[in-house]
Write a protein that holds these residues in place. Structure first.
Motif, PDB file in Angstrom:
ATOM      1  N   LEU A   1       0.807  -1.219   0.000  1.00  0.00           N
ATOM      2  CA  LEU A   1       0.000   0.000   0.000  1.00  0.00           C
ATOM      3  C   LEU A   1       0.841   1.271   0.000  1.00  0.00           C
ATOM      4  N   VAL A   2       1.976   1.241   0.708  1.00  0.00           N
ATOM      5  CA  VAL A   2       2.813   2.441   0.770  1.00  0.00           C
ATOM      6  C   VAL A   2       3.374   2.774  -0.604  1.00  0.00           C
TER       7      VAL A   2
ATOM      8  N   ARG B   1       0.893   8.147   4.172  1.00  0.00           N
ATOM      9  CA  ARG B   1      -0.141   8.801   4.968  1.00  0.00           C
ATOM     10  C   ARG B   1      -1.522   8.171   4.793  1.00  0.00           C
ATOM     11  N   LEU B   2      -1.931   7.923   3.557  1.00  0.00           N
ATOM     12  CA  LEU B   2      -3.303   7.484   3.306  1.00  0.00           C
ATOM     13  C   LEU B   2      -3.665   6.193   4.047  1.00  0.00           C
TER      14      LEU B   2
ATOM     15  N   VAL C   1      -4.050   6.748   7.759  1.00  0.00           N
ATOM     16  CA  VAL C   1      -5.263   7.471   8.147  1.00  0.00           C
ATOM     17  C   VAL C   1      -6.484   6.565   8.004  1.00  0.00           C
ATOM     18  N   VAL C   2      -6.567   5.862   6.884  1.00  0.00           N
ATOM     19  CA  VAL C   2      -7.731   5.019   6.612  1.00  0.00           C
ATOM     20  C   VAL C   2      -7.785   3.830   7.567  1.00  0.00           C
ATOM     21  N   GLY C   3      -6.641   3.161   7.790  1.00  0.00           N
ATOM     22  CA  GLY C   3      -6.628   1.970   8.638  1.00  0.00           C
ATOM     23  C   GLY C   3      -7.137   2.234  10.047  1.00  0.00           C
TER      24      GLY C   3
ATOM     25  N   ALA D   1      -1.708  10.507  12.237  1.00  0.00           N
ATOM     26  CA  ALA D   1      -1.111  10.185  10.937  1.00  0.00           C
ATOM     27  C   ALA D   1      -1.315  11.319   9.948  1.00  0.00           C
ATOM     28  N   ALA D   2      -2.502  11.898   9.935  1.00  0.00           N
ATOM     29  CA  ALA D   2      -2.792  12.976   8.997  1.00  0.00           C
ATOM     30  C   ALA D   2      -1.893  14.189   9.237  1.00  0.00           C
TER      31      ALA D   2
END
Length: 477
Positions: A336-337, A343-344, A347-349, A465-466
């Motif tokens: 995913l990275v 970041r995404l 944040v989502v996890g 994280a954001a």
């Protein structure tokens, strides 16, 4: 491990071997997989056995908090020293000492005539795990080189996921059929087999030029987390003055620890790593996310067994979908990275995980597993799967190559420390005015508060994280 799941950075450090004669690797994977399974199974089984332990020892909720936190206290505080000890004195030697110590502590746990005895044995068990865990990973990293290392790590990780997934159900079956002491006695034949296999591993001499062990840092880390845990548990039992004094002392010990690490020539936790926003942010996220998970998974078996009448085996099997989702999705989430940046997914996890805890909070009164617990556990497992591999990648990317092992250890310790803090604070969910009341309505109310607090912690992790993680993948400086 903290409950029925894998921690971030539970992978062998990708450092080249120094003194490990790794030409004959036939026994490396069988030995390290079997040795690591002691910690994996133990961590995932004990939570399910807590209600039976509490009844058998005729003790209170605070003692059960210490059964978990005594183990995590020494493991979180000493795991970095354990890695350094393997480098200095030889990985095989430290691995075998850790296995022998874990077996002796397991025997003491199984024979415990009182809660105090059990807690002391768990503290010793955590210290032994702090030796065997990093040594087992370092043995793999040192034995396999080049293209052979990836498949070896994959085999080890798959075996760890398998034992972690089956651990709670197996442990629950043992509790139901033999008794809670059997979950510790079962470690003894496994440890004997590991010690026999470990004798077949090539000897490694250690590195004579290795930096001295940061013993003072280790003592201060134990003192800090110990006082913090004691203060929170004591406040949860209604002793606010004594608990507050312990928390003040914990802050003082933490200050001394930071000063020690800043001045040490070879600190166990190099403060220079925290100059990276990604590294600091990822570890702060780790603490709050694993605080959410650790506190929630500690209390869930109590609700299933004490309120809804589940057997220990059924309560253990309840975690199986969660573990399987994390195991099956780990390879997918590892990319995913590269696809979306750091970041995404971070944040989502945690955001998805927060939703899962909210689902558990509102459905906890439903005794039916399929409607009351499975949906929330599936959502939490999905969220954690999205987060854990990118979290590991972010931590390692933020550290220089020669500090990757230390960075991994710090993140592993951060996860355990977050869970320790959450478990210590659980008494507050019962009102913090007296030893927790385990009547059905009180426990159900506390469970709901804990799940809401867990949702808040996970959401806070998404916010961290954001604010701190760079959108693109970061190269270490």
């Amino acid at each position: 491990m903290v409950g029925a799941h894998r921690l971030p950075c539970e992978i062998p450090a990708a450092n080249e071997p120094s003194d490990f004669a790794g030409d004959d690797t036939r026994w490396v994977l069988p030995t390290t997989i079997l040795g690591s399974s002691l910690g994996f199974i133990d961590s995932s089984v004990v939570n399910v056995a807590l209600p039976a332990m509490q009844r058998g020892l005729e003790t209170g909720f605070g003692a059960m908090q210490w059964v978990i936190n005594g183990y995590m206290l020494t493991l979180a505080s000493l795991i970095l020293l354990g890695g350094s000890a393997g480098d200095r004195f030889g990985r095989r030697r430290i691995f075998m000492i850790g296995i022998a110590g874990f077996a002796a502590a397991s025997l003491a746990c199984g024979l415990a005539p009182s809660a105090t005895w059990l807690i002391a044995a768990r503290v010793a068990q955590g210290a032994a795990a702090a030796l065997l865990t990093p040594a087992s990973l370092a043995i793999i990293g040192g034995a396999y080189r080049g293209e052979a290392r990836g498949p070896a790590i994959g085999t080890w990780a798959a075996a760890g996921a398998f034992t972690t997934a089956l651990g709670p159900a197996l442990g629950g079956w043992l509790v139901d059929t033999v008794g809670w002491r059997s979950i510790f006695f079962i470690n003894l034949p496994i440890a004997v087999a590991v010690l026999l296999l470990a004798r077949k591993l090539p000897r490694d001499r250690g590195t004579g030029h290795a930096a001295p062990l940061d013993r003072s840092g280790g003592v201060l880390a134990v003192l800090t987390l110990g006082l913090l845990s004691y203060g929170l548990i004591t406040i949860g039992e209604g002793a606010w003055t004594r608990g507050a004094l312990a928390l003040i002392a914990a802050l003082a010990a933490a200050w001394l620890f930071i000063r020690r690490e800043a001045a040490a020539s070879a600190p166990m936790m190099p403060l220079s790593l925290f100059r990276s926003s990604n590294f600091s942010g990822a570890n702060t996220l780790t603490i709050v996310l694993y605080a959410a998970l650790g506190g929630a998974l500690f209390l869930l078996p109590f609700l299933l067994i004490e309120v809804h009448g589940y057997t220990a085996m059924a309560a253990g099997a309840a975690f199986l979908p969660f573990s399987l989702i994390m195991g099956a999705g780990s390879r997918w989430s590892g990319g995913l990275v590269d696809r979306f940046g750091a970041r995404l997914p971070l944040v989502v996890g945690p955001g998805v995980t927060a939703v899962g805890f909210m689902v558990l909070a509102v459905s906890g009164d439903d005794p039916n597993y399929w409607s009351g617990f499975l949906p929330g556990l599936i959502v939490i497992g999905t969220g954690m799967t999205i987060a854990v591999a990118p979290l590991t990648t972010t931590v390692l990317d933020a550290a220089p190559e020669n500090k990757s092992g230390t960075a991994s250890g710090i993140n592993n310790a951060a996860a355990r420390a977050g869970s320790l803090i959450a478990v210590a604070a659980l008494g507050l969910a019962f009102g913090g005015t007296a030893p927790p009341d385990f009547e059905g309505s009180a426990l159900a109310h506390a469970y709901r508060l804990v799940m809401l607090a867990a949702a808040g912690c996970a959401a806070l992790g998404a916010l961290i994280a954001a604010l701190t993680i760079s959108p693109a993948r970061q190269s270490p400086g």
